[in-house]
Scaffold this active site. Structure first.
Site, short mmCIF file in Angstrom:
data_model
loop_
_atom_site.label_atom_id
_atom_site.label_comp_id
_atom_site.label_asym_id
_atom_site.label_seq_id
_atom_site.Cartn_x
_atom_site.Cartn_y
_atom_site.Cartn_z
N GLU A 229 -10.42 -12.37 20.72
CA GLU A 229 -10.70 -10.94 20.86
C GLU A 229 -10.47 -10.53 22.31
O GLU A 229 -9.83 -9.52 22.59
CB GLU A 229 -12.13 -10.61 20.42
CG GLU A 229 -12.44 -9.12 20.49
CD GLU A 229 -13.80 -8.72 19.94
OE1 GLU A 229 -14.36 -9.45 19.12
OE2 GLU A 229 -14.30 -7.65 20.33
N ARG A 307 -25.76 -7.11 19.77
CA ARG A 307 -25.79 -7.41 18.33
C ARG A 307 -26.91 -8.41 18.00
O ARG A 307 -27.46 -8.40 16.90
CB ARG A 307 -24.43 -7.89 17.81
CG ARG A 307 -24.34 -7.86 16.30
CD ARG A 307 -22.97 -8.26 15.77
NE ARG A 307 -22.03 -7.16 15.59
CZ ARG A 307 -22.00 -6.35 14.54
NH1 ARG A 307 -22.87 -6.50 13.55
NH2 ARG A 307 -21.12 -5.38 14.46
N GLU A 709 -17.48 -11.84 8.60
CA GLU A 709 -18.50 -12.57 9.34
C GLU A 709 -19.78 -12.91 8.57
O GLU A 709 -20.34 -14.00 8.75
CB GLU A 709 -18.91 -11.78 10.60
CG GLU A 709 -17.80 -11.67 11.62
CD GLU A 709 -18.12 -10.60 12.67
OE1 GLU A 709 -18.06 -9.41 12.33
OE2 GLU A 709 -18.45 -10.96 13.80
N1 MTE Z 1 -10.90 -15.90 8.58
C1 MTE Z 1 -9.86 -16.66 8.98
N2 MTE Z 1 -9.19 -17.36 8.05
N3 MTE Z 1 -9.47 -16.72 10.28
C2 MTE Z 1 -10.15 -16.03 11.26
O1 MTE Z 1 -9.79 -16.11 12.44
N4 MTE Z 1 -12.03 -14.52 11.79
C3 MTE Z 1 -13.35 -14.06 11.36
C4 MTE Z 1 -13.30 -13.51 9.94
N5 MTE Z 1 -12.63 -14.43 9.07
C5 MTE Z 1 -11.27 -15.24 10.88
C6 MTE Z 1 -11.60 -15.20 9.49
C7 MTE Z 1 -13.90 -13.03 12.24
S1 MTE Z 1 -14.68 -13.51 13.65
C8 MTE Z 1 -13.81 -11.71 11.95
S2 MTE Z 1 -14.50 -10.54 12.94
C9 MTE Z 1 -13.11 -11.25 10.76
O2 MTE Z 1 -12.54 -12.30 9.99
C10 MTE Z 1 -11.99 -10.32 11.22
O3 MTE Z 1 -11.23 -9.85 10.17
P1 MTE Z 1 -11.71 -8.62 9.25
O4 MTE Z 1 -12.24 -7.59 10.15
O5 MTE Z 1 -10.47 -8.26 8.56
O6 MTE Z 1 -12.76 -9.18 8.34
N1 HPA Z 2 -18.24 -7.00 16.92
C1 HPA Z 2 -17.13 -7.63 17.33
N2 HPA Z 2 -16.49 -7.33 18.40
C2 HPA Z 2 -16.96 -6.33 19.15
C3 HPA Z 2 -18.10 -5.64 18.79
C4 HPA Z 2 -18.78 -5.99 17.61
O1 HPA Z 2 -19.79 -5.42 17.22
N3 HPA Z 2 -18.34 -4.72 19.73
C5 HPA Z 2 -17.36 -4.88 20.63
N4 HPA Z 2 -16.53 -5.85 20.30
MO1 MOS Z 3 -15.08 -11.45 15.07
S1 MOS Z 3 -16.40 -12.48 16.24
O1 MOS Z 3 -15.80 -9.90 15.46
O2 MOS Z 3 -13.66 -11.53 16.00
#
Ligand code: MTE
Ligand code: HPA
Ligand code: MOS
Length: 755
Positions: A229, A307, A709
């Site tokens: 990120e 958070r 998550e």
């Molecule tokens: N799933 C896979 N296969 N690979 C990833 O890197 N990241 C996780 C989750 N699932 C991840 C994953 C994290 S930290 C987040 S925030 C969300 O996927 C991000 O994707 P989304 O917002 O589409 O759920």
């Molecule tokens: N989640 C993940 N990434 C972020 C957030 C959050 O709530 N706020 C800022 N970056």
């Molecule tokens: Mo997920 S820790 O918000 O990339």
């Protein structure tokens, strides 16, 4: 069950999917490598680059002196140099960037650099940092009711301490970037980042050029999990600085060792709680202080700390809460986002406090959990009123559907019959808020082109990292446009097509970008409906598009999608559309620490059963049985994958992944031989997930709730199930809340005599 497969599965299994390291390089491409600090804290007395620079094949070694803009990459707080200047603050901190003809030459050159550092005191723990008043920023506190006075009225009050360790992201694809010079000082970067705009913005700032001269393209990530990120940015910036000076392409892919050493991880937390209950087990007051080990710079720590406060009471209603978090500055690599973003650390503490109370009162932990579950219209400590609450629904559905009574009976008889093996069961409810906690980040855009042959290209700000967001975006476009999947292509994520994006994070990527895709497709359909009504000479209201054809009054006409698009071209109707979505309703006032920060919450309950080998201290996770609130899942196959993956990652964090730094701040768990992640042998023997039947939420894309998550936090259940089994074997075991619960700690617990 039949759902659309991840659209990348075909190329993934054939090894044809492209990652940064697969790209064909330009002939004149060079290779970068970081020279990083061999000390955790100190003054740089001298660095001698002369031998390295003299090595045949070395193009140039870059330091902060070569920065034409600002030597600054801090996001929330401007406290992180790209390359160290006079001091180093963590072991692995970038000092210089070697660019050479091959990776091997760069490596050789790195070994030739000598550095003299005058040691300064090293802080590695949050507790030590707090004692020395070493902080990233001011602490934050959330308050509801009056905890202090309520404790006086409680029948039971317990205090304790917890620790949860960090966690390595271990994305399969390590960090990296390939930067290519274009015309007139513009640079194109192909980066493995969750935040293309963060890369673009920071590159522009460090190079001292406008953002429009930087194009960032992301094909896909081999995993991010939060680790990309913010922390994909420095490597991209380094390659860009090199391109700015050398005017030839530069690639930098970190090897695993360098990646492990130089990047931040999940934040370790030391926490202190006080919990007050009445005789009927109602939690009346909860006080908690979190010490977050932030590392040497802010990175995303302040947002993650926030958070933690949001999730300090998990899925329970507690009328009097006082919570404080300190972001403690230490000499570790800046810790960063990791699936759950501080939420898991908060939830571990309330679960520990409940376990402690249950143990001391002499009841099963789940009785306390059960009577305190959130209900409709309860208030969170941050002022949001809980609505469409599924806490009790998932809890009781899990109890009934998985026959908890029967399960507990089996465990009791097993424990009676077996001396050397003991079983434990735990319930783990979750409530996770969906939205970036920083309200202004909750927006996204989509750009859709319908080409004249009827095929469609979809661009969004969403980054595909294995979570299958591209598949979901395709599904949304397909649903709204009424055409087959084969006509739609998901484009790479590119800052010149979709600008000013928030990172793909906070589990909100599909919601935010999906809503934008939906809006853009709806606008296109509106226009195409007008075209169709002209061609077919009927009322617009009777027209719909489905199965690649125009329907009139529900009946398929002879007008195909392709012909419709052809007619739109003839009538000179625009076939491209850009849409912007910003989450409505949400707001938060940091001066009062109150508001409505989340679009909605995701709920669920997991029942975890484990067996501990009381001779060896090893354990197996027998089963995890989950009732999860997907809303109306738009792709159950993908969503179940997210539940299982998140769960495994959560169990790893709680039971086996042990980050270790020496007192000198050196990462000791610096390879996969010393850092154990879950594999197929340590995964639960069975995972059963039942989707809760609900209406879903309108703020979720197609009522399909965010899923990325939340499931990680089911893994916390494993800690308490193991703890229960240990207690079964050793009634003298004094509960400890110090994760991960490794076999070593289990063994000590099994035979400890303190009480
Ligand atoms: N799933 C896979 N296969 N690979 C990833 O890197 N990241 C996780 C989750 N699932 C991840 C994953 C994290 S930290 C987040 S925030 C969300 O996927 C991000 O994707 P989304 O917002 O589409 O759920
Ligand atoms: N989640 C993940 N990434 C972020 C957030 C959050 O709530 N706020 C800022 N970056
Ligand atoms: Mo997920 S820790 O918000 O990339």
């Amino acid at each position: 069950m039949k759902t659309m497969k991840n659209i990348d599965s075909f190329t993934h299994v054939r090894g044809e999917s492209l990652f940064v390291d697969d790209l064909i390089l330009r002939q004149d491409a060079l290779f970068g490598l970081c020279f990083d600090s061999p000390k955790a804290h100190g003054k740089i007395k001298s660095v001698d680059y002369s031998k390295a620079e003299a090595l045949e094949g070395v193009a140039k070694i870059f330091t902060y002196k070569d920065v034409l803009g600002e030597n600054q990459i801090g996001g929330i707080i401007q406290d992180e140099p790209l390359w160290a200047e006079d001091e180093v603050h963590f072991w692995g901190q970038p000092i210089a960037f070697i660019v050479a003809k091959t990776e091997a030459i760069a490596k050789k050159a790195r070994a030739l650099i000598t550095i003299e550092i005058e040691d300064l005191p090293v802080i590695t723990t949050a507790k030590d940092a707090k004692e020395k008043s070493s902080f990233i920023n001011a602490p934050r506190s959330f308050k509801l009711g009056d905890a202090t006075n309520t404790f006086l009225e409680c029948d039971y009050v317990f205090e304790g301490e917890t620790f949860s360790n960090g966690q390595e992201h271990l994305y399969l694809e390590t960090q990296g970037c390939y930067a290519i010079p274009q015309e007139n000082g513009t640079i194109k970067l192909i980066s493995s980042t969750q935040g293309p705009t963060a890369v673009q913005k920071t590159v522009a700032k460090v190079l001292g050029i406008p953002m429009h001269k930087i194009e960032v393209d992301v094909i896909r990530l081999g995993g991010g999990f939060g680790g990309k990120e913010d922390q994909a940015t420095p490597w991209a910036v380094m390659t860009a600085v090199a391109v700015q000076h050398l005017n030839c392409p530069v690639k930098y892919i970190l090897n695993r060792h360098d990646d492990l050493r130089m990047t931040g991880k999940r934040h370790p937390y030391n926490s202190f709680y006080k919990i007050g209950l009445t005789k009927d087990l109602k939690i009346k007051a909860f006080e908690v202080e979190f010490l977050q080990n932030s590392g040497a710079a802010a990175d995303l720590s302040p947002a993650i700390a926030e958070r933690t406060l949001f999730h300090a009471t998990n899925s329970y209603f507690i009328p009097n809460v006082s919570s404080t978090v300190f972001s403690c500055k230490t000499n570790l690599p800046p810790n960063t986002a990791f699936r759950g973003f501080g939420g898991p650390q908060g939830m571990f503490v309330i679960e520990s406090a409940i376990a402690d109370a249950a143990d001391k009162i002499g009841v099963n932990k789940r009785h306390i959990q059960e009577v305190n579950l959130l209900a409709e219209n309860d208030e969170f400590s941050y002022g949001q009123i809980a609505t469409q609450v599924e806490a009790k629904n998932t809890w009781f559905t899990a109890k009934v559907k998985f026959d908890l009574e029967q399960l507990e009976q089996e465990v009791i008889s097993f424990n009676k019959e077996n001396k050397r093996h003991k079983k434990g069961v735990s319930l783990m409810p979750i409530a996770f808020g969906i939205s970036f906690t920083n309200t202004q980040m909750n927006h996204a855009r989509a750009l859709i082109h319908i080409y004249q042959d009827g095929s469609v290209g979809v661009s969004t700000g969403a980054v595909e990292m294995g979570q299958s967001v591209n598949t979901k975006m395709l599904q949304v476009a397909q649903l709204v446009l009424g055409i087959s999947a084969s006509k739609i292509k998901l484009e790479t994520t590119n800052t010149t097509r979709v600008a000013n994006t928030s990172p793909s994070a906070a589990s909100s990527t599909a919601d935010l970008n999906g809503k934008a895709v939906e809006m853009a497709c709806n606008s296109l359909i509106e226009r195409l409906t007008k075209v169709a009504s002209k061609v077919l000479q009927c009322d617009e209201i009777d027209i719909s598009i489905d199965e690649d054809f125009v329907f009139v009054g529900g009946k398929r006409s002879s007008l195909s999608w392709e012909e419709l698009i052809n007619q739109a071209m003839v009538q000179r109707v625009a076939l491209s559309e850009n849409a912007h979505y910003a989450t409505p309703i949400i707001h938060f006032d940091k001066t009062k620490e109150k508001g409505h920060p989340f679009a909605y919450h995701v709920y669920g309950t997991a029942i975890t059963t484990v067996t501990v080998d009381c001779l060896r201290g090893t354990y197996e996770i027998d089963s995890v049985k989950i009732v999860h609130d997907f809303g109306k899942s738009m792709n159950l196959g993908i969503d179940l994958g997210q539940v299982e993956g998140g769960l495994a990652q959560g169990i790893g964090w709680m039971t086996m992944e042990e980050i270790a730094y020496g007192l000198d701040g050196r990462l000791l768990s610096n390879a996969l031989s010393t850092y154990k992640v879950p594999d197929i042998f340590s995964a639960p023997k069975t995972i059963e997930t039942i989707p809760l039947e609900t209406e879903g939420n309108d703020m979720a894309i197609k009522k399909s709730k965010a899923v990325g998550e939340p499931p990680l936090m089911y893994g916390i259940g494993a800690y308490f199930a193991i703890q229960q089994a240990v207690k079964e074997f050793n009634p003298n075991y004094k509960l400890k809340f110090h994760s991960p619960f490794t076999p070593e700690k289990v063994l000590m617990g099994l035979y400890s005599k303190e009480s």
